[in-house]
Design a protein around this motif. Structure first.
Motif, PDB file in Angstrom:
ATOM      1  N   THR A  74       1.145  -1.247  -0.134  1.00  0.00           N
ATOM      2  CA  THR A  74      -0.194   0.128   0.278  1.00  0.00           C
ATOM      3  C   THR A  74       0.750   1.377  -0.114  1.00  0.00           C
ATOM      4  N   ASP A  75       1.833   1.198   0.550  1.00  0.00           N
ATOM      5  CA  ASP A  75       2.486   2.200   0.951  1.00  0.00           C
ATOM      6  C   ASP A  75       3.789   2.075   0.477  1.00  0.00           C
ATOM      7  N   PRO A  76       4.000   3.091  -0.323  1.00  0.00           N
ATOM      8  CA  PRO A  76       5.507   3.195  -1.516  1.00  0.00           C
ATOM      9  C   PRO A  76       7.111   3.289  -0.813  1.00  0.00           C
ATOM     10  N   ALA A  77       6.899   3.789   0.334  1.00  0.00           N
ATOM     11  CA  ALA A  77       8.297   3.536   1.092  1.00  0.00           C
ATOM     12  C   ALA A  77       8.182   2.701   1.964  1.00  0.00           C
ATOM     13  N   ASN A  78       7.490   1.183   1.950  1.00  0.00           N
ATOM     14  CA  ASN A  78       7.707  -0.314   2.653  1.00  0.00           C
ATOM     15  C   ASN A  78       8.020  -0.394   0.911  1.00  0.00           C
ATOM     16  N   ARG A  79       8.420  -0.219   0.110  1.00  0.00           N
ATOM     17  CA  ARG A  79       8.559  -1.139  -0.906  1.00  0.00           C
ATOM     18  C   ARG A  79      10.485  -0.806  -1.530  1.00  0.00           C
ATOM     19  N   LYS A  80      10.240   0.695  -0.914  1.00  0.00           N
ATOM     20  CA  LYS A  80      11.937   1.446  -1.418  1.00  0.00           C
ATOM     21  C   LYS A  80      12.647   0.451   0.088  1.00  0.00           C
ATOM     22  N   THR A  81      12.174   0.530   1.211  1.00  0.00           N
ATOM     23  CA  THR A  81      12.699   0.071   2.494  1.00  0.00           C
ATOM     24  C   THR A  81      13.206  -1.735   2.415  1.00  0.00           C
ATOM     25  N   ALA A  82      12.005  -2.092   1.108  1.00  0.00           N
ATOM     26  CA  ALA A  82      12.697  -3.603   1.224  1.00  0.00           C
ATOM     27  C   ALA A  82      13.553  -4.148   0.634  1.00  0.00           C
ATOM     28  N   LEU A  83      13.670  -2.606  -1.023  1.00  0.00           N
ATOM     29  CA  LEU A  83      14.526  -3.133  -2.066  1.00  0.00           C
ATOM     30  C   LEU A  83      16.295  -2.367  -1.761  1.00  0.00           C
ATOM     31  N   TRP A  84      16.398  -1.786  -0.657  1.00  0.00           N
ATOM     32  CA  TRP A  84      17.067  -1.237   0.206  1.00  0.00           C
ATOM     33  C   TRP A  84      17.655  -3.243   1.290  1.00  0.00           C
ATOM     34  N   VAL A  85      16.629  -3.727   1.846  1.00  0.00           N
ATOM     35  CA  VAL A  85      17.421  -4.551   2.731  1.00  0.00           C
ATOM     36  C   VAL A  85      18.057  -5.116   1.488  1.00  0.00           C
ATOM     37  N   LEU A  86      17.542  -5.252   0.605  1.00  0.00           N
ATOM     38  CA  LEU A  86      17.600  -6.579  -0.373  1.00  0.00           C
ATOM     39  C   LEU A  86      19.084  -5.924  -0.932  1.00  0.00           C
ATOM     40  N   ARG A  87      19.321  -4.518  -1.444  1.00  0.00           N
ATOM     41  CA  ARG A  87      20.203  -4.293  -1.329  1.00  0.00           C
ATOM     42  C   ARG A  87      21.982  -4.572  -0.864  1.00  0.00           C
ATOM     43  N   GLN A  88      21.758  -4.110   0.671  1.00  0.00           N
ATOM     44  CA  GLN A  88      22.471  -4.703   1.451  1.00  0.00           C
ATOM     45  C   GLN A  88      22.470  -6.227   1.721  1.00  0.00           C
ATOM     46  N   ALA A  89      21.839  -6.884   1.420  1.00  0.00           N
ATOM     47  CA  ALA A  89      22.095  -7.769   1.655  1.00  0.00           C
ATOM     48  C   ALA A  89      23.357  -8.736   0.814  1.00  0.00           C
ATOM     49  N   VAL A  90      22.722  -8.447  -0.962  1.00  0.00           N
ATOM     50  CA  VAL A  90      23.100  -9.210  -1.861  1.00  0.00           C
ATOM     51  C   VAL A  90      24.247  -8.301  -2.490  1.00  0.00           C
ATOM     52  N   ALA A  91      24.696  -6.553  -2.039  1.00  0.00           N
ATOM     53  CA  ALA A  91      25.789  -5.726  -2.672  1.00  0.00           C
ATOM     54  C   ALA A  91      26.668  -5.432  -1.499  1.00  0.00           C
ATOM     55  N   ARG A  92      26.334  -6.513  -0.707  1.00  0.00           N
ATOM     56  CA  ARG A  92      28.013  -6.408   0.549  1.00  0.00           C
ATOM     57  C   ARG A  92      27.944  -7.522   1.517  1.00  0.00           C
ATOM     58  N   GLY A  93      27.269  -8.496   0.832  1.00  0.00           N
ATOM     59  CA  GLY A  93      26.672 -10.242   1.180  1.00  0.00           C
ATOM     60  C   GLY A  93      28.220 -10.363   0.611  1.00  0.00           C
ATOM     61  N   ASP A  94      28.798 -10.153   0.122  1.00  0.00           N
ATOM     62  CA  ASP A  94      29.997 -11.108  -0.618  1.00  0.00           C
ATOM     63  C   ASP A  94      29.931 -12.672  -0.909  1.00  0.00           C
ATOM     64  N   GLY A  95      28.275 -12.499  -1.550  1.00  0.00           N
ATOM     65  CA  GLY A  95      27.936 -14.055  -2.675  1.00  0.00           C
ATOM     66  C   GLY A  95      27.110 -14.831  -1.545  1.00  0.00           C
ATOM     67  N   ARG A  96      27.000 -13.979   0.046  1.00  0.00           N
ATOM     68  CA  ARG A  96      26.659 -15.338   1.046  1.00  0.00           C
ATOM     69  C   ARG A  96      24.977 -15.289   1.259  1.00  0.00           C
ATOM     70  N   LEU A  97      24.505 -14.298   0.206  1.00  0.00           N
ATOM     71  CA  LEU A  97      22.666 -14.444   0.013  1.00  0.00           C
ATOM     72  C   LEU A  97      22.358 -15.845  -0.478  1.00  0.00           C
ATOM     73  N   GLU A  98      21.907 -16.969  -0.122  1.00  0.00           N
ATOM     74  CA  GLU A  98      21.956 -18.092  -1.008  1.00  0.00           C
ATOM     75  C   GLU A  98      19.994 -18.257  -1.823  1.00  0.00           C
ATOM     76  N   GLY A  99      19.338 -17.827  -0.378  1.00  0.00           N
ATOM     77  CA  GLY A  99      17.639 -17.468  -0.491  1.00  0.00           C
ATOM     78  C   GLY A  99      16.571 -16.558  -0.319  1.00  0.00           C
ATOM     79  N   LEU A 100      16.024 -16.240  -1.505  1.00  0.00           N
ATOM     80  CA  LEU A 100      15.085 -15.459  -1.146  1.00  0.00           C
ATOM     81  C   LEU A 100      13.479 -15.783  -1.560  1.00  0.00           C
ATOM     82  N   SER A 101      12.593 -15.171  -0.876  1.00  0.00           N
ATOM     83  CA  SER A 101      11.839 -15.112  -0.614  1.00  0.00           C
ATOM     84  C   SER A 101      10.658 -13.947  -0.273  1.00  0.00           C
TER      85      SER A 101
END
Length: 367
Positions: A74-101
């Motif tokens: 409902t709130d676009p801010a929630n979608r931005k937060t979710a993408l930010w979380v994912l970006r932190q997990a992927v871009a700074r994770g050095d290949g650690r993220l294996e599963g995403l739901s």
């Protein structure tokens, strides 16, 4: 009795982010354990009502191995937060993220098609991905051909891919699915719309160089009206090529009643069947007990009550003795309940009611 830190860290790894934050404030010992890398292996982040990730935990997101994003659209801010979380997990994770739901909750905004989330996910994964599991069953919008092709090219290590979400129509054609199989050579678990399948897709799945196909989840809806039906012979050939394959079939209420029997081919190794059509299912229940008795473990029905249905369900209970769960969302007779309990020794959970109850109906656990 005090638990070892390793055990507590393992327990904390299954807590949603907010519960991790709460555990952090309990005592000094728990705060040290919460910030241990093992506590972040499996993490659920809820992006709802404008919530944000506390600064002290943002640096720990790259430690996540399996991430579940739960967001309110409902709130676009929630979608931005979710993408930010994912970006932190992927871009700074050095290949650690294996599963995403990804799971979306709340009402979907009118005319919202999810372009920002689809494009955002592609942009984030462009920097490199080690994903082996991607589950998009919880998104309500149609996944486009271009999105699925991009994901397949960016995530060649995928072992499990679920794109059989509950959108109104199937947006992925057979050629896109073939391209996905070509890019992701190790895929062994696949969830798709049945409308995305074709004879050529089956031939690709049966190539000798492909790994064993373990599980196939199929969602059958209105788009099947515009595709060629899959004959029983092609299912038989697929089953011979992948003898340990099991299939989960879901038929929803938008599938025309005329097409239902054509979907239920006898050679499909169906272990889980959900007939959510709200139509008379007498013929279909008869097909189930005749074709899937040796494999079926889970059965769910949304249909119309009748004495004839009771008779068919009693006959099914006597033949489908491997059933572990049965859920029928219409009133049945006490004889039906007795038949399943008596004839299905592995039955552990059922939803069978002799009178109407308020929604949602609760299930009964036996074991």
């Amino acid at each position: 009795m005090d638990l070892p830190e390793e055990i507590l860290a393992h327990i904390f790894s299954f807590l949603p982010l907010q519960d991790k934050c709460n555990a952090f404030t309990v005592c000094k010992a728990w705060s040290n354990i919460v910030t241990h890398p093992s506590s972040w292996k499996d993490t659920e982040v809820r992006c709802e009502s404008g919530t944000s990730v506390p600064d002290r935990y943002s640096a720990l997101l790259p430690l996540v191995r399996n991430l579940k994003l739960r967001m309110c659209l409902t709130d676009p801010a929630n979608r931005k937060t979710a993408l930010w979380v994912l970006r932190q997990a992927v871009a700074r994770g050095d290949g650690r993220l294996e599963g995403l739901s990804i799971c979306c909750v709340g009402n979907t905004p009118l005319f919202y098609a999810g372009q920002d989330l689809q494009q955002g996910l592609v942009d984030i994964l462009t920097n490199g991905s080690s994903l082996t599991v991607l589950d998009l069953r919880g998104v309500p919008f149609t996944l486009s051909d271009s999105f699925v092709r991009s994901i397949a090219m960016l995530c060649p290590a995928l072992l499990s891919l679920y794109i059989n979400n509950h959108s109104l129509v199937c947006g992925v054609n057979a050629e896109t699915l073939r391209q996905t199989l070509k890019c992701c050579q190790s895929l062994s678990v696949l969830g798709v719309f049945q409308a995305s399948l074709s004879q050529d897709v089956f031939k690709d799945l049966m190539l000798p160089e492909r790994p064993a196909l373990k599980k196939l989840e199929l969602r059958c809806e209105r788009s099947l009206k515009y595709t060629m039906p899959l004959c029983d012979q092609i299912w038989l050939e697929l089953k011979l090529r992948h003898p340990r394959l099991w299939v989960e079939l879901e038929l929803d209420h938008t599938l025309p009643e005329l097409h239902v029997p054509g979907v239920l081919q006898p050679s499909i190794p169906v272990r889980c069947l959900r007939l959510l059509t709200w139509t008379l299912l007498l013929d279909e229940v008869r097909i189930v007990r005749q074709s899937y008795a040796n494999k079926l473990e889970v059965l769910e029905l949304q249909t119309i009550p009748s004495p004839e249905l009771n008779s068919e369900l009693i006959a099914l209970a006597k033949q489908c003795v491997k059933l572990q769960e049965v859920h029928c969302y219409c009133v049945v007779s006490q004889e039906v309940i007795t038949a399943f309990i008596t004839n299905c020794p592995n039955l552990c959970r059922f939803t069978l009611k002799t009178h109407k109850e308020a929604h949602p109906w609760t299930s009964t656990k036996l074991k």
